[in-house]
Write an enzyme that holds these catalytic residues in place. Structure first.
Site, mmCIF file in Angstrom:
data_model
loop_
_atom_site.group_PDB
_atom_site.id
_atom_site.type_symbol
_atom_site.label_atom_id
_atom_site.label_comp_id
_atom_site.label_asym_id
_atom_site.label_seq_id
_atom_site.Cartn_x
_atom_site.Cartn_y
_atom_site.Cartn_z
ATOM 1 N N ASP A 342 12.199 0.809 -2.419
ATOM 2 C CA ASP A 342 11.003 1.195 -1.653
ATOM 3 C C ASP A 342 10.077 2.078 -2.492
ATOM 4 O OD1 ASP A 342 9.393 2.090 0.844
ATOM 5 O OD2 ASP A 342 10.873 0.707 1.665
ATOM 6 N N ASP A 343 9.185 2.740 -1.831
ATOM 7 C CA ASP A 343 8.143 3.586 -2.411
ATOM 8 C C ASP A 343 8.739 4.650 -3.345
ATOM 9 O OD1 ASP A 343 5.776 4.879 -2.773
ATOM 10 O OD2 ASP A 343 5.476 5.428 -0.675
ATOM 11 N N LYS A 455 7.948 -6.063 -0.390
ATOM 12 C CA LYS A 455 7.443 -5.506 0.875
ATOM 13 C C LYS A 455 6.015 -5.054 0.591
ATOM 14 C CE LYS A 455 8.616 -1.504 3.853
ATOM 15 N NZ LYS A 455 9.649 -0.451 4.039
ATOM 16 N N TRP A 456 5.056 -5.631 1.299
ATOM 17 C CA TRP A 456 3.623 -5.338 1.092
ATOM 18 C C TRP A 456 3.185 -4.411 2.227
ATOM 19 C CZ3 TRP A 456 -0.219 -9.470 -0.959
ATOM 20 C CH2 TRP A 456 -1.536 -9.010 -0.876
ATOM 21 N N ASP A 457 2.908 -3.166 1.865
ATOM 22 C CA ASP A 457 2.638 -2.143 2.884
ATOM 23 C C ASP A 457 1.140 -1.838 2.973
ATOM 24 O OD1 ASP A 457 3.240 -0.239 4.805
ATOM 25 O OD2 ASP A 457 4.825 0.697 3.605
ATOM 26 N N CYS A 505 4.167 -5.289 6.064
ATOM 27 C CA CYS A 505 4.429 -3.988 6.683
ATOM 28 C C CYS A 505 3.103 -3.244 6.732
ATOM 29 C CB CYS A 505 5.437 -3.236 5.813
ATOM 30 S SG CYS A 505 5.811 -1.575 6.375
ATOM 31 N N ASP A 527 8.371 1.610 12.111
ATOM 32 C CA ASP A 527 9.244 2.532 11.371
ATOM 33 C C ASP A 527 10.335 3.067 12.278
ATOM 34 O OD1 ASP A 527 7.943 2.238 9.004
ATOM 35 O OD2 ASP A 527 6.713 4.041 9.191
#
Ligand code: GLA
Length: 708
Positions: A342-343, A455-457, A505, A527
């Site tokens: 993730d980030d 994952k494209w946030d 996302c 979330d």
């Protein structure tokens, strides 16, 4: 008209031209159990016979005009409002011709051409009817050859007419509460508006998907229902206009501040509105929509998914190469198949070690990953795990090299203080240099060897909609052009990386819509992963989206029993977001058991038909079952939210004459086994008498496999 010729089907369009008083054309769109009838009036205008009854021979009233236009006699909410090149604010549309073409045996495309007799201005109403699924995709194309630009102020995707006595079910939420509050209310005289003005996402508060029930409230198994879902990831408006003798449902791009200047010969195509009809309540409605979605609304809708492990809840921003690699062996040990980083992996001058810096600087952080991402992906792949990555290509932190180099690339208003959300700004995707930058970012990330998932946030929405790229008199086009440029980017990504799975996302569930989903495999609903909340959310999302598209991860949110959390997540697209290095041996065993059970049933839960059995909003528990398309296998879930008297769960959709052996999977440690475990029953018995589940208290859950 279809002609069979030498074994192949020749498709011929029927062209109906012109009208005379005696033979005004009517156009009928038919699917298996739904029909939509249009009638040309003596005045040349196009009318619609209201859905849900009414006299099909009744005199046509001006109120029943289809796709009504502002400024020339129609006084209710218009579908189209245009200012012509000479300043005339009225439009009159009359019927020209229509074509109906069979694209396949199941698909028919209807195009109804209208024009304004006083201007070279044309509108084509388009409908793609899906026979078997009772789905109609509807959109509008607008074009002109006037001497200058025409201002489009409203250009709805749909304007269906219904009779009165209609109930609307819509959903309201917020961050971590998305889609949680279904509201069902009768539409009454006046205009009920659902909308969003968020620009880069459709959902957070209101949702672009809703249900209309005709002649009273529907249930899972009874009632005539029409689900509507607007395929648009920007600001939308759905207006339900009740003039006391009919209701019009108008949906499309939100007219709020979105005037679009249409150049001569340019075609404006509205977003697609997806309508699904059922005569047998909400359950059938969803199954039809899910069937459509698997084929047309999402990617790889007929494939199962790998069990995913995400590190966000486990590490937050606090990790490096060794910490991430330390998660791989336990991930493999309990049976997960795909790791999602993730980030927090990028940024050097402004390292992304918290959410205050680094967005926009997409180079791997050299301290954390001295040799870039490839060795990390390889470390996962070498252990038999697929590897995925988080990205947020549309955003920038002011604390970034990107912002320092290109302060004019952000969406903001001149002379106003920059308003940050989660310390970040949105890049102006209408600007070609930004389009190129974002594409290069995505390309370079997904091109790293070993990356097969992303994952494209999108963690903020627009609050100061100004573009320093667009001309002063085109600022209102930002809302539309942003989303169009976004879709071009998503399309290119899907085409360039056809084997990379993508999760959509948006700071939780902000992009749960069919506009974006067609480029993606799944979306992040919220979330909030507290399983007691997810039971409700997943129920509501499943009205519109197949569970294989709903990412559902086991976390510690809500501090619920691990067995309950796993069982809830297994009923959708299963994943985990836990620090496996810190999990107790018992919880680890529960997770491993859940993963192994999921692998036995995912063919059915991911690809089968969903039956919602007991509504968790209204009961002490929720229950659902999935049935394989050949009805040879099924899987039932029960999630108990509160204490309540245990009672059998009656299944649906089974083959009444087949025998099924019932078996509880991954039983909760220390709980008595399910009565009748291992016995077999006919589908008829299971649908009539039900199964008494092993769970009987709050926060207990069960999953039961039904096999031949
Ligand atoms: C959003 C997402 C989370 C996580 C964080 C990372 O909030 O919804 O799942 O990816 O961003 O910053």
């Amino acid at each position: 008209m279809k002609l069979k010729f030498a074994g192949c089907q020749i498709l011929l369009a029927i062209i109906v031209m012109g009208t005379t008083h005696a033979e005004n054309p009517s156009i009928v769109l038919k699917t298996r159990s739904f029909a939509l009838t249009f009638q040309v009036g003596d005045d040349g205008r196009l009318y619609q016979r209201p859905i849900g009854g009414g006299d099909s021979a009744a005199k046509l009233k001006r109120d029943d005009e289809f796709y009504p236009q502002a400024g020339d006699g129609y006084v209710w909410e218009p579908a189209l409002e245009a200012v012509h090149a000479d300043g005339n604010t009225s439009t009159k549309l009359v019927y020209d011709s229509s074509t109906q073409t069979n694209e396949t045996a199941d698909l028919e495309l209807t195009r109804i051409h209208l024009h304004d007799p006083a201007y070279p201005f044309e509108v084509v109403l388009c409908f793609r009817s899906h026979q078997a699924e009772d789905v109609i995709e509807e959109w509008t194309e607008i074009r002109h050859q006037e001497s200058g630009g025409v201002l489009l102020k409203r250009m709805a995707s749909t304007s269906l007419l219904l009779t009165t006595n209609v109930y609307l079910t819509h959903f309201f939420g917020d961050w971590a509460k998305e889609m949680m509050n279904p509201i069902t209310e009768q539409i009454t005289p006046g205009t009920k508006v659902l909308d969003s003005k968020l620009g880069v996402r459709a959902e957070q508060f209101q949702n672009p998907s809703f249900i209309l029930s005709l002649n009273g409230k529907a249930t899972e198994t009874d009632g005539q229902v029409l689900a509507g879902s607007l395929a648009w990831s920007g600001s939308f408006q759905c207006a339900f206009d009740d003039n006391n003798h009919g209701i019009r449902a108008l949906c499309g791009i939100n007219p709020f501040d979105s005037v679009y200047k249409l150049k001569p010969d340019e075609t404006f195509t509205t977003p697609i509105m997806i309508w699904t009809w059922s005569d047998h309540g909400l359950g059938e409605m969803s199954r039809k929509l899910h069937a459509w979605a698997r084929d047309f609304g999402m990617r790889d809708g007929h494939k199962t998914r790998s069990v995913l492990l995400n590190n966000w809840e486990a590490t937050g921003f606090n990790f490096d190469f060794d910490r991430i690699v330390s998660l791989f062996d336990p991930a493999k040990e309990i049976g997960t198949e795909l790791f999602l980083l993730d980030d927090g992996w990028f940024g050097n001058q402004y390292p992304r070690v918290n959410d205050h810096a680094g967005l926009g600087d997409w180079q791997p952080n050299r301290q954390r990953f001295p040799d870039g991402l490839a060795p990390l992906a390889a470390a996962a792949v070498n252990r038999g795990l697929r590897f995925g990555i988080w990205m947020e290509p549309e955003m920038v932190n002011p604390n970034s090299e990107l912002f320092h180099n290109h302060p004019d690339w952000v969406i903001c208003q001149p002379k106003r203080e920059l308003e940050l959300q989660r310390n970040q700004l949105v890049l102006d995707l209408t600007r070609p240099a930004v389009q190129e930058f974002e594409w290069n970012t995505i390309h370079d990330i997904l091109n790293v060897p070993g990356i097969t998932y992303a994952k494209w946030d999108c963690n903020r929405y627009l609050t100061q909609p100004g573009s320093s790229y667009l001309a002063a008199d085109s600022q209102s086009e930002l809302w539309i052009e942003y989303v169009q440029a976004l879709y071009a980017l998503m399309d290119k990504t899907a085409k360039t990386f056809p084997d990379t799975e993508l999760m959509l996302c948006s700071g939780g569930g902000g992009r749960a819509d069919y506009g974006a989903l067609k480029y993606f495999h799944e979306f992040w609903p919220s979330d909030n992963t507290d399983p007691t909340i997810r039971v409700l959310m997943q129920w509501d999302y499943s009205y519109f989206f197949p569970p294989v598209a709903l990412a559902s991860h086991v976390t510690h949110w809500g501090h619920r029993p691990m067995h309950f959390a796993c069982t809830v997540a297994m009923s959708a697209r299963f994943g985990m977001d836990l620090d496996l290095t810190k999990l107790s041996a018992q919880d680890k065993a529960v997770c491993a058991g859940a993963i192994s059970a999921y692998k036995q049933i995912r063919e059915v839960t991911a690809l089968g038909d969903l039956y919602r059995l007991e509504d968790p909003h209204a009961n002490f528990r929720g229950a659902l079952n999935f049935v394989s398309t050949d009805r040879s296998r099924a899987v039932a879930f029960v999630f108990q939210l509160n204490d309540g008297e245990n009672a059998p769960v009656r299944l649906q959709g089974l083959d009444a004459t087949k025998r099924y052996t019932i078996h509880e999977l991954n039983p909760a440690p220390g709980r008595a086994a399910m009565q009748k475990d291992g016995q077999s029953f006919t589908g008829e018995e299971l649908m009539r008498d039900g199964i008494l589940p092993s769970c009987s208290k709050a926060l207990e859950a069960t999953v039961i496999a039904l096999d031949p």
